[in-house]
Design an enzyme around this catalytic site. Structure first.
Site, PDB file in Angstrom:
ATOM      1  N   GLY A  15      14.732  -6.729   5.845  1.00 29.79           N
ATOM      2  CA  GLY A  15      13.946  -7.601   6.718  1.00 29.79           C
ATOM      3  C   GLY A  15      12.778  -6.875   7.355  1.00 29.79           C
ATOM      4  O   GLY A  15      12.485  -7.056   8.533  1.00 29.79           O
ATOM      5  N   THR A  17       8.486  -5.951   6.690  1.00 27.30           N
ATOM      6  CA  THR A  17       7.345  -6.821   6.381  1.00 27.30           C
ATOM      7  C   THR A  17       7.563  -7.512   5.039  1.00 27.30           C
ATOM      8  O   THR A  17       7.319  -8.715   4.895  1.00 27.30           O
ATOM      9  CB  THR A  17       6.046  -5.982   6.354  1.00 27.30           C
ATOM     10  OG1 THR A  17       5.949  -5.286   7.603  1.00 27.30           O
ATOM     11  CG2 THR A  17       4.824  -6.844   6.172  1.00 27.30           C
ATOM     12  N   ALA A  18       8.062  -6.767   4.051  1.00 25.87           N
ATOM     13  CA  ALA A  18       8.248  -7.355   2.712  1.00 25.87           C
ATOM     14  C   ALA A  18       9.287  -8.470   2.748  1.00 25.87           C
ATOM     15  O   ALA A  18       9.064  -9.558   2.206  1.00 25.87           O
ATOM     16  CB  ALA A  18       8.652  -6.272   1.719  1.00 25.87           C
ATOM     17  N   LYS A  80     -10.587  -7.247  11.164  1.00 28.21           N
ATOM     18  CA  LYS A  80     -10.995  -6.029  10.446  1.00 28.21           C
ATOM     19  C   LYS A  80     -12.088  -6.386   9.450  1.00 28.21           C
ATOM     20  O   LYS A  80     -11.885  -7.242   8.587  1.00 28.21           O
ATOM     21  CB  LYS A  80      -9.775  -5.437   9.720  1.00 28.21           C
ATOM     22  CG  LYS A  80     -10.102  -4.271   8.798  1.00 28.21           C
ATOM     23  CD  LYS A  80      -8.868  -3.758   8.078  1.00 28.21           C
ATOM     24  CE  LYS A  80      -9.235  -2.714   7.045  1.00 28.21           C
ATOM     25  NZ  LYS A  80      -8.090  -2.327   6.189  1.00 28.21           N
ATOM     26  N   GLU A 338      -6.302   2.821   1.719  1.00 26.98           N
ATOM     27  CA  GLU A 338      -7.067   1.571   1.579  1.00 26.98           C
ATOM     28  C   GLU A 338      -6.240   0.354   2.008  1.00 26.98           C
ATOM     29  O   GLU A 338      -6.558  -0.783   1.664  1.00 26.98           O
ATOM     30  CB  GLU A 338      -7.604   1.410   0.151  1.00 26.98           C
ATOM     31  CG  GLU A 338      -8.854   2.244  -0.124  1.00 26.98           C
ATOM     32  CD  GLU A 338     -10.142   1.654   0.479  1.00 26.98           C
ATOM     33  OE1 GLU A 338     -10.118   0.509   0.953  1.00 26.98           O
ATOM     34  OE2 GLU A 338     -11.155   2.371   0.476  1.00 26.98           O
ATOM     35  N   ILE A 342       0.533  -4.246   1.935  1.00 27.52           N
ATOM     36  CA  ILE A 342       0.909  -5.612   2.333  1.00 27.52           C
ATOM     37  C   ILE A 342       0.304  -6.608   1.329  1.00 27.52           C
ATOM     38  O   ILE A 342       0.937  -7.591   0.951  1.00 27.52           O
ATOM     39  CB  ILE A 342       0.483  -5.902   3.788  1.00 27.52           C
ATOM     40  CG1 ILE A 342       1.284  -4.986   4.739  1.00 27.52           C
ATOM     41  CG2 ILE A 342       0.712  -7.370   4.148  1.00 27.52           C
ATOM     42  CD1 ILE A 342       0.867  -5.054   6.198  1.00 27.52           C
TER      43      ILE A 342
HETATM   44  C1  FAD Z   1       2.482   6.159   6.500  1.00 24.24           C
HETATM   45  C2  FAD Z   1       2.359   4.747   6.032  1.00 24.24           C
HETATM   46  C3  FAD Z   1       1.324   3.944   6.488  1.00 24.24           C
HETATM   47  C4  FAD Z   1       1.187   2.635   6.008  1.00 24.24           C
HETATM   48  N1  FAD Z   1       0.104   1.896   6.389  1.00 24.24           N
HETATM   49  C5  FAD Z   1      -0.096   0.683   5.803  1.00 24.24           C
HETATM   50  C6  FAD Z   1      -1.224  -0.111   6.122  1.00 24.24           C
HETATM   51  O1  FAD Z   1      -2.042   0.247   6.957  1.00 24.24           O
HETATM   52  N2  FAD Z   1      -1.379  -1.292   5.479  1.00 24.24           N
HETATM   53  C7  FAD Z   1      -0.489  -1.744   4.556  1.00 24.24           C
HETATM   54  O2  FAD Z   1      -0.701  -2.801   3.944  1.00 24.24           O
HETATM   55  N3  FAD Z   1       0.631  -1.045   4.302  1.00 24.24           N
HETATM   56  C8  FAD Z   1       0.839   0.143   4.880  1.00 24.24           C
HETATM   57  N4  FAD Z   1       1.969   0.844   4.603  1.00 24.24           N
HETATM   58  C9  FAD Z   1       3.008   0.214   3.795  1.00 24.24           C
HETATM   59  C10 FAD Z   1       3.832  -0.721   4.678  1.00 24.24           C
HETATM   60  O3  FAD Z   1       4.412   0.005   5.729  1.00 24.24           O
HETATM   61  C11 FAD Z   1       4.913  -1.407   3.869  1.00 24.24           C
HETATM   62  O4  FAD Z   1       4.392  -1.934   2.700  1.00 24.24           O
HETATM   63  C12 FAD Z   1       5.525  -2.535   4.639  1.00 24.24           C
HETATM   64  O5  FAD Z   1       5.918  -2.121   5.899  1.00 24.24           O
HETATM   65  C13 FAD Z   1       6.721  -3.105   3.908  1.00 24.24           C
HETATM   66  O6  FAD Z   1       7.811  -2.262   4.014  1.00 24.24           O
HETATM   67  P1  FAD Z   1       9.175  -2.779   3.452  1.00 24.24           P
HETATM   68  O7  FAD Z   1       9.490  -4.081   4.078  1.00 24.24           O
HETATM   69  O8  FAD Z   1       9.111  -2.699   1.972  1.00 24.24           O
HETATM   70  O9  FAD Z   1      10.219  -1.651   3.922  1.00 24.24           O
HETATM   71  P2  FAD Z   1      10.876  -1.341   5.350  1.00 24.24           P
HETATM   72  O10 FAD Z   1       9.983  -1.624   6.480  1.00 24.24           O
HETATM   73  O11 FAD Z   1      11.418   0.041   5.221  1.00 24.24           O
HETATM   74  O12 FAD Z   1      12.090  -2.358   5.446  1.00 24.24           O
HETATM   75  C14 FAD Z   1      13.286  -2.160   4.750  1.00 24.24           C
HETATM   76  C15 FAD Z   1      14.301  -3.163   5.248  1.00 24.24           C
HETATM   77  O13 FAD Z   1      15.493  -3.010   4.489  1.00 24.24           O
HETATM   78  C16 FAD Z   1      16.589  -2.910   5.368  1.00 24.24           C
HETATM   79  N5  FAD Z   1      17.630  -2.131   4.721  1.00 24.24           N
HETATM   80  C17 FAD Z   1      17.504  -0.959   4.062  1.00 24.24           C
HETATM   81  N6  FAD Z   1      18.718  -0.560   3.630  1.00 24.24           N
HETATM   82  C18 FAD Z   1      19.600  -1.497   4.023  1.00 24.24           C
HETATM   83  C19 FAD Z   1      21.012  -1.644   3.890  1.00 24.24           C
HETATM   84  N7  FAD Z   1      21.757  -0.730   3.281  1.00 24.24           N
HETATM   85  N8  FAD Z   1      21.570  -2.730   4.426  1.00 24.24           N
HETATM   86  C20 FAD Z   1      20.850  -3.683   5.057  1.00 24.24           C
HETATM   87  N9  FAD Z   1      19.523  -3.592   5.221  1.00 24.24           N
HETATM   88  C21 FAD Z   1      18.906  -2.504   4.707  1.00 24.24           C
HETATM   89  C22 FAD Z   1      16.026  -2.269   6.614  1.00 24.24           C
HETATM   90  O14 FAD Z   1      16.848  -2.482   7.726  1.00 24.24           O
HETATM   91  C23 FAD Z   1      14.707  -2.997   6.716  1.00 24.24           C
HETATM   92  O15 FAD Z   1      14.885  -4.260   7.298  1.00 24.24           O
HETATM   93  C24 FAD Z   1       2.133   2.124   5.096  1.00 24.24           C
HETATM   94  C25 FAD Z   1       3.204   2.915   4.689  1.00 24.24           C
HETATM   95  C26 FAD Z   1       3.312   4.217   5.118  1.00 24.24           C
HETATM   96  C27 FAD Z   1       4.464   5.062   4.620  1.00 24.24           C
END
Ligand code: FAD
Length: 497
Positions: A15, A17-18, A80, A338, A342
């Site tokens: 849960g 952003t993705a 932006k 860049e 997201i």
């Molecule tokens: C340094 C950095 C800077 C960034 N800056 C940008 C930016 O400026 N613009 C941009 O577009 N993107 C940016 N990104 C990318 C962006 O952060 C991600 O694409 C976005 O936050 C989506 O992350 P996610 O949802 O895939 O993963 P996460 O935010 O890691 O979410 C993972 C989810 O899975 C859950 N989960 C994991 N394991 C389990 C489990 N075993 N049981 C239950 N739940 C679990 C967690 O609790 C969480 O809810 C950046 C990334 C990094 C590393």
């Protein structure tokens, strides 16, 4: 008789952003065709970064009927118009990669050819003078009423954004389940995923699983072993220190990306705070040294201690494998220079909605999805490598490495074409337009040796006059715009109860 298929059970693991983007979009677009459950673990939490977007976010929000004003107010977002690249080719340099569209283009030649001809004649200003978004960003202005409209994206608070989407998704029927996934069950014969087992003993069955577990990639990699192609040799940065600070001064309508001796630092202005981070390569510098550099540069009072984020640049070989689709960090990641991650989530869920598997065999859709996803992320990779490779900095091993490394042939060809003939192009389905390539190559000090001869056919007076009209029109328009901060305050400031 209706042919409406029985609802497909979609299980979203994660849960961040993705996860919440996927849940909201699927629920909004597919309605009763899907039954969606999202599992997330508060104990594990989210990555806690990712706050700068590109303009495609607007089209995506329109598609899923998200009200801009409500979204901006709830996510404490700002507008932006550009990314400000500071000290990249050489210390002291600054250029804006704006979201603008060039004037004066013909089917034969894009604007840069005419601009280069006029520059050679001493009759043109800087390239940015011809982009309204560039000039509005430079002067920190903004309005939604400009004609033609400004092309913009957002800076957003990722935690607030996920909460905002969660409210919409739950309202649209998505079931949220709190809990830690401890096991992923597969069918003994087909290998498809059949259920997620939670630490509290719960078991969630589904037909389609969406892996949004971040870098853990619990379903797509730990279970299905879809494979990962690593790009660390081209993009060696693999860690960041991040910390929010209080804002100092007005919010600027651009992300700042400031090069440092061992990486780069972001500054992302939100309404209620500033996002900061220092990206670096652990192969080139100790985390403590990067932290010292970060803390030495930070402006404004820290709102929490800096936290370390580790990441990996590369792509999942199959973003869709069996009955599991990876989105977000589990599907691959190109370091954040860049702000494209997201966008890649939004495009992935849009495509999944279009190719949604209602039949028994969806292998053809799956292959197409994977091909398109690969193409997109490789194009992002090349564009990001460009900024590093085209540097003249050589004060550290880090900059010497990226300057001297071999780069993908696809990027080499683009750089040579621009250097030789000022040619730039937007590949099929690529997100970066000609404007982006031109602004960044010029900003990184690539000097075209020649340009299209058609520009020389334009008489001096006509070319000069056309450019002068374009830039004076922009100046007049930008002068009438309110400041970005004043516009934010009137448009989407949160009213405290
Ligand atoms: C340094 C950095 C800077 C960034 N800056 C940008 C930016 O400026 N613009 C941009 O577009 N993107 C940016 N990104 C990318 C962006 O952060 C991600 O694409 C976005 O936050 C989506 O992350 P996610 O949802 O895939 O993963 P996460 O935010 O890691 O979410 C993972 C989810 O899975 C859950 N989960 C994991 N394991 C389990 C489990 N075993 N049981 C239950 N739940 C679990 C967690 O609790 C969480 O809810 C950046 C990334 C990094 C590393």
């Amino acid at each position: 008789m209706s042919n409406e298929p029985a609802p497909r059970r979609v299980v979203i693991a994660g849960g961040g952003t993705a996860g919440w983007i996927a849940a909201t979009a699927l629920a909004r677009q597919l309605g009763r065709l899907v039954e969606i459950t999202l599992v997330e673990s508060e104990e594990i939490g989210t990555i806690g970064v990712g706050e700068s977007t590109i303009p495609t976010a607007r089209a995506f929000h329109d598609l899923i009927r998200i009200d801009q004003q409500a979204f901006m107010r709830e996510s404490q977002a700002s507008f932006k118009l550009a990314i400000s690249f500071e000290d990249w080719a050489r210390p002291g340099d600054r250029y804006l990669h704006s979201f603008g569209t060039m004037p004066l283009r013909t089917w034969v030649a894009d604007f840069q050819h005419f601009w280069l001809e006029a520059r050679a004649r001493g009759e043109a200003g800087e390239i940015g003078d011809y982009y309204p978004e560039h000039e509005a960003a430079r002067l920190q202005r903004f309005t939604l009423d400009a004609q033609p409209p400004l092309n913009y994206a957002y800076h957003l608070d990722a935690g607030l954004y996920a909460r905002f989407l969660r409210r919409i998704a739950e309202n649209d029927g998505v079931t949220r389940r709190e809990g830690k996934i401890v096991k992923v069950e597969q069918d003994g014969e087909s290998g498809d995923i059949v259920a997620l087992v939670l630490e509290d003993g719960g078991r969630i069955e589904g037909d389609l699983f969406i892996d949004c577990t971040g870098f853990r990639a619990m379903l797509i990699e730990q279970t299905l072993e879809a494979g990962h192609e690593d790009w660390g040799h081209w993009l060696p940065t693999d860690a960041a220190w991040a910390a929010p600070t209080e804002s100092v001064g007005d919010a600027h309508p651009y992300t700042r990306a400031i090069a440092h001796p061992n990486g780069w630092r972001w500054r992302i202005p939100l309404q209620h705070r500033m996002g900061n981070g220092m990206v670096f390569s652990t192969s080139h510098v100790e985390a403590q040294t990067a932290l010292d550099e970060f803390q030495g540069a930070i402006e404004g009072k820290l709102l929490r201690d800096p936290f370390l984020v580790r990441f990996r640049t590369g792509r999942r070989r199959k973003a869709w494998s069996r009955n599991c689709v990876a989105m977000g960090l589990s599907s691959g990641f190109v370091e954040p220079l860049e702000s494209t991650a997201i966008h890649l989530i939004m495009i992935a869920v849009t495509r999944l909605i279009q190719l949604f598997p209602f039949g028994a065999d969806c292998s053809a859709e799956r292959d197409r999805f994977n091909r398109l996803a690969q193409n997109e992320i490789e194009q992002v990779r090349d564009f990001v490598i460009l900024h590093y490779h085209l540097t003249e900095r050589d004060e550290t091993d880090f900059w010497r490495y990226v300057r001297d490394m071999d780069i993908p042939d696809t990027l080499q060809e683009r750089i040579e074409s621009f250097r030789q003939s000022a040619q730039a192009w937007q590949a099929t389905a690529e997100i970066f337009r000609v404007d982006s390539w031109v602004q960044c190559m010029l900003g990184q000090r690539v000097k075209p040796q020649a340009w299209h001869g058609i520009a020389a056919l334009m008489g001096s007076d006509r070319l000069k006059q056309s450019l002068a009209e374009a830039s004076s029109g922009i100046t007049r328009s930008v002068e009438t715009m309110p400041s970005h901060q004043a516009f934010l305050d009137s448009y989407c400031a949160r009213v405290e109860a």
